[in-house]
Every structure is written in structure tokens, then in C-alpha cells.
Design an enzyme around this catalytic site. Structure first.
Site, short mmCIF file in Angstrom:
data_model
loop_
_atom_site.label_atom_id
_atom_site.label_comp_id
_atom_site.label_asym_id
_atom_site.label_seq_id
_atom_site.Cartn_x
_atom_site.Cartn_y
_atom_site.Cartn_z
CD GLU A 89 -1.86 1.99 2.05
OE1 GLU A 89 -1.68 3.27 1.52
OE2 GLU A 89 -1.98 1.85 3.32
CG LEU A 90 3.44 0.96 -2.50
CD1 LEU A 90 4.25 0.76 -3.94
CD2 LEU A 90 4.29 0.76 -1.37
CD GLU A 132 1.39 10.37 -0.56
OE1 GLU A 132 0.21 10.34 -0.34
OE2 GLU A 132 2.23 9.56 -0.26
CB CYS A 169 -1.55 6.68 2.07
SG CYS A 169 0.01 6.11 2.86
C1 SIN Z 1 -2.66 5.19 5.26
O1 SIN Z 1 -2.57 6.32 5.51
O2 SIN Z 1 -1.84 4.34 4.88
C2 SIN Z 1 -3.91 4.49 5.80
C3 SIN Z 1 -5.08 5.59 5.81
C4 SIN Z 1 -6.36 4.76 6.42
O3 SIN Z 1 -6.44 3.59 6.38
O4 SIN Z 1 -7.16 5.50 6.46
#
Ligand code: SIN
Length: 536
Positions: free
Chosen positions: A305-306, A439, A339
């Protein structure tokens, strides 16, 4: 190599795991050493109900251990992002030391894989209950090392526990298939088996939930794991190790390690060691690419998960008040450090002025300050590097003609890592601004104008990333059209918050692959095996 500091507290002895692995005993154990920590002060400063949650040692093969190298070179300082004060020290394990944890996970692998799904489910349920029982303390530990407000940290524990709860239920549902065969007399059965030892590399922005989102499905599937805590937030991970021990998971099934200066070598070990069969990582795309290339040598299963670069668009028919609330939740949650926070904000030209005025008013009312204080709505950034990056993005946008509507500067009066919630208006949609490409990971909303749906989709998809996207409209046909056209793994329509344990969280393009949460999340930790039986 690793020194046992103190033996673990009461653990249920499990007949299916007859003897403790001799791995730690085989290592050159030095007598108990004491790590210098300020935990005494910290526990009272945080007013913890259970000070035992604060651990300064790592959890390997059911033991609390630290390196037997001299303390000065084998620990690292952990800081409170709000003040930059040192709150404690954690072990800085080397790759060689982490190999011991991988061996422990491998030694526990076979017995754990054959435990009943029900017993794994029960242990996860127990862990969920322990997390909820210790929610306030766990939240305080998150806040002191991550800087998110206590209210957000409490929410994170609810979120983190929801993965344990979800996968406790999924553990008993790894149901296989029977498939009609291509030839008479043949019967095809597909069973699902645990992948094996998992390397879990976690990130600092959700010190609890990004561990449980990976670890809970791994354990539910029957995998064992080595979890590398991020150097910014090791104590939340170690508090979880304490609860895992209390829940009664067998020795070696979960190993939680910390490292800082050795991160690169430890990452290499965790992705290249042949005993590891699966790598799960949340973090930046460049690091994801490096880890994937390292894991490719032994063709490990990966889920990554990037980075994201989400759009947030508001069409002229949207409910503006709710779109403003949605943007605030999406952009300013955890001061913009997730993210799935939106990064590129597009407002239709007809609602631009009205939306902007509403947004500036609401954001100007944020209260910054100590994240431990109940009145604080937004805390600091994680460290000085983050602050420098955020400011660079702001200065870059201003140099391209954006207008400063709010903030735009650091707030040293609150602490070294505070940045003012910032709104930039009239940000150009083209021109290769830093905030178009990368980002910002901070509390900066750069507002851009668009005119047509086609233009919006072209701008929105003009990125190598594809994690999330958001838009507001009341037009149902548009909602489907845009949601289907956006090139990303998750779309929020008329909402700025999508995260839940029940959804398949993950991206496409350079935002990674694999899904976490939902019924799909556990599949990432399972291999499918065909058993074809001839009955002729
Ligand atoms: C993340 O920032 O990697 C995860 C964010 C989330 O699960 O809401």
C-alpha cells in the site's frame, strides 16, 4: 546476540506447542541489562492505567529481548513530535539479530498453521477485547510518539481493533472450492493454506491500525509474522506485542522488532530471507519499489500500500456545506498525514468563490496545540523533514502564482514541528507544481478551478498514482461515470472518509497492489492448492 531482559509474564501454556524454541537460548545471551529509558516519567506524565504497556525491549520468540551490543550503539531515541523531547529508547536491532526473529517465526510456522481456525479466531477476539480494554492507554502512547490528537488516537484504536475483530470472524471462513473436472472420474478440490512466514513493515502515521490491518489477517490465515515497527512509533507496536503475549498467542507466532539506523539492512533481510514467504508493506512508492526488487530474488508474495495523490472534486450541483466538511475530514485529518488524504483539489468555477469562503472560515477555526489537550483539533507534523517538505510545496505553489488565503508558515510558538493549516487559492492546474506530482503529506489545501467533467477526469488521472479519489455531486449518472473513470483503487462519492475494516483498501498503478481489510484481505495470506483425485 539478543539478550533476554526479563521473562514474559503469565502466558497460557498450549499443549499444541510443546517446547519453546531453543533459538534464543542458542544465542549468546548476556545477563539482564537495563536500557536507559525515561519511561518512569512517561508513564506518570501520561497517567497510564497500565504502565506495563510501555516496553523498551523487543518481542521475539515469546521473550522480551534487546541487543547484547553496548547500549550506546544498540538503541535509538524516540521523540515526541510536539516538543522534540526524547520520550524513551528502543532497540536498534541489526539484520543479523532480526534473522533470529525470522527463524523463530519459521519454527512456530507449522504448529500454528495446523491450529484450528476457531482457536485462531478466539485468540484474535481476545486480542480485540484487550485492545478495547486498554484503549485509553494505547491512545496516549500513540499521541506521545505520533503527535495526533488524543481524540484521533482513540479513534485509531477503534479502527485498529476493528481489523482484529473483522479477521477474527474471517479466520473460520477460508472456504475452498470443488470444481467439476474436465475428465470423468476426476475430482478437483481447492484448499487454502497459510502462505507461511510474513514480513510486515509498518508505517508511523497509524502506529496501531497499520499493524493490525496486516497482522490480523496473517494470523487468521495461519501465518506467523515478524513485524518491523517504524522508528518514529516503536512503543505503540511494542504495546501491541504486550497485548499479544497477554492474549496467549504461542511463542514465535508474532515477533515485533524495532530498528532505526539499521533500517535498510533489516528491510533487506526481511525481504530476502528465504524463510519469509510474504512481504506486506505500507509506505512510499520508492521504498515499495526497492522492497519489491529485493523480494523478487525469492519470488515472495507481496502486498504493497504505497503513496497516493488523490483528487477531491466538487461539481456545481454538490451540497457545498457537506463538501466543505468532507474536504476538511479528507485533507486535514491527522494534519494531512494519511495516504488517502486528498492532495489535488478541484472546484468547479461556478462554486469556487462560495466554497473557498466557507472553507477558509472553518479551517481558520482549528485549534493547534498539545495533542494531549482536549481542546486541540490539530497537532504537529511527525518531524522536521515533513515540515520542510510541506513548506517547500507551499513556496513552490506560491512561486507558480497561487494566492495565500490562510497559513503558509511554521508555528514554532507551538513546537518545532507545527505548521499552520494552509489554504492556497488560484493554484494553476498545469505547470508541474510539486503538489501536482507528489503527496504533500501535510495540512495544505491547494484549490484549483475546473470547468468540465472531461477536463476534471483528464487532470485527475494525470498521475502515476492511483490510491483514492473523492468527488461531490448530486447527479447519479455523473456519480457512476466519474467513479468508474477515475484511475484509482477507492472512490468516495459525497464523502471524504472511506476507511473501514470491511472495505478492500488498496491502490492501482504506482500506489501498489493487494488489498487490506474486507473478505479479500485474508486472501493475501493464503495459497490455493489443488488436490485432483482420480476415483477410477
Ligand atoms: C494510510 O495512510 O496508509 C492509511 C489510511 C487509512 O487507513 O485511512
Amino acid at each position: 546476540m539478543l539478550a533476554r531482559l526479563f521473562t514474559s509474564t503469565t502466558i497460557l501454556s498450549r499443549p499444541t506447542f510443546p517446547s519453546r524454541s531453543s533459538l534464543l537460548r542458542a544465542m549468546s545471551l548476556s545477563p539482564s541489562i537495563s536500557l536507559k529509558t525515561s519511561f518512569g516519567d512517561l508513564a506518570s506524565k501520561l497517567n497510564l492505567s497500565n504502565p506495563d504497556l510501555l516496553r523498551s525491549t523487543n518481542y521475539v520468540d515469546g521473550e522480551w529481548v534487546a541487543s547484547s551490543r553496548p547500549e550506546s550503539e544498540s538503541t535509538f531515541a524516540v521523540r515526541d513530535p510536539a516538543t522534540d523531547e526524547i520520550i524513551g529508547h528502543a532497540p536498534d536491532l541489526t539484520a543479523e539479530e532480526v534473522r533470529v526473529a525470522i527463524k523463530a517465526a519459521d519454527a512456530a510456522r507449522k504448529s500454528w498453521a495446523v491450529t484450528s481456525a476457531k482457536s485462531r479466531s478466539d485468540l484474535l477476539r481476545k486480542l480485540n477485547d484487550l485492545m478495547i480494554a486498554n484503549q485509553e492507554d494505547l491512545a496516549k502512547i500513540i499521541t506521545i510518539e505520533n503527535g495526533k490528537t488524543l481524540a484521533d488516537a482513540r479513534g485509531e484504536i477503534t479502527y485498529g481493533a476493528s481489523f482484529v475483530d473483522w479477521f477474527s470472524a474471517e479466520a473460520v471462513r477460508t472456504i475452498g472450492d470443488t470444481i467439476p473436472a474436465a475428465a470423468p472420474g476426476l475430482r478437483n478440490i481447492v484448499i487454502k493454506q497459510p502462505v507461511g512466514v510474513c514480513s510486515i513493515l509498518a508505517c508511523w502515521n497509524f502506529p496501531n491500525a497499520m499493524i493490525t490491518r496486516k497482522l490480523a489477517p496473517a494470523l487468521a490465515a495461519g501465518c506467523t509474522a515478524v513485524v518491523k515497527a517504524p522508528p518514529e512509533t516503536p512503543f505503540s507496536a511494542l504495546a501491541m506485542a504486550y497485548l499479544i503475549e497477554k492474549a496467549g498467542f504461542p511463542k514465535g507466532v508474532v515477533n515485533i522488532i524495532t530498528t532505526d539506523v539499521n533500517t535498510k539492512d533489516v528491510g533487506k533481510e526481511m525481504t530476502q530471507n528465504p524463510l519469509v514467504r510474504k512481504v506486506s508493506f505500507t509506505g512510499s512508492s520508492p521504498v515499495g519499489k526497492l522492497l519489491m526488487s529485493q523480494a523478487s530474488g525469492t519470488l515472495k508474495k507481496c502486498s504493497f500500500e504505497l503513496g497516493g495523490n488523490a483528487i477531491f472534486a466538487v461539481f456545481p450541483d454538490a451540497d457545498l456545506a457537506s463538501a466543505v466538511e468532507g474536504l476538511i475530514a479528507c485533507k486535514f485529518r491527522l494534519s494531512g498525514q494519511t495516504c488517502v488524504c486528498c492532495n489535488r483539489i478541484y472546484l468547479h468555477k461556478d462554486i469556487y468563490e462560495e466554497f473557498t469562503a466557507l472553507l477558509v472560515k472553518k479551517v481558520a477555526a482549528f485549534t493547534l496545540g498539545s495533542p494531549l489537550s482536549a481542546s486541540t483539533t490539530h497537532g504537529p507534523l511527525i518531524h522536521a523533514r515533513s515540515l520542510a517538505k510541506v513548506d517547500l510545496h507551499v513556496q513552490d505553489a506560491l512561486s507558480h502564482g497561487a494566492k495565500l488565503l490562510l497559513g503558509g508558515h511554521a508555528l514554532p510558538e507551538h513546537g518545532p514541528n507545527f505548521y499552520a493549516p494552509t489554504i492556497l487559492g488560484d493554484v494553476p492546474t498545469k505547470g508541474g507544481l510539486l503538489m501536482h506530482k507528489d503527496e504533500t503529506f501535510g495540512p495544505v489545501a491547494g484549490l484549483m478551478k475546473f470547468e468540465t467533467e472531461e477536463e476534471l477526469l483528464e487532470l485527475g488521472n494525470d498521475t502515476e498514482f492511483g490510491l483514492a479519489g473523492y468527488f461531490y455531486t448530486k447527479d447519479l449518472a455523473r456519480a457512476f461515470r466519474v467513479a468508474e473513470e477515475l484511475e484509482c483503487g477507492m472512490v468516495g462519492v459525497n464523502t471524504g472518509l472511506i476507511s473501514q475494516a470491511c472495505i478492500p483498501f488498496g491502490g492501482i498503478k504506482e500506489s501498489g497492489f493487494g488489498r487490506e481489510g474486507s473478505t479479500h484481505g485474508i486472501q493475501e495470506y493464503l495459497s490455493y492448492k489443488l488436490i485432483a483425485i482420480s476415483i477410477l
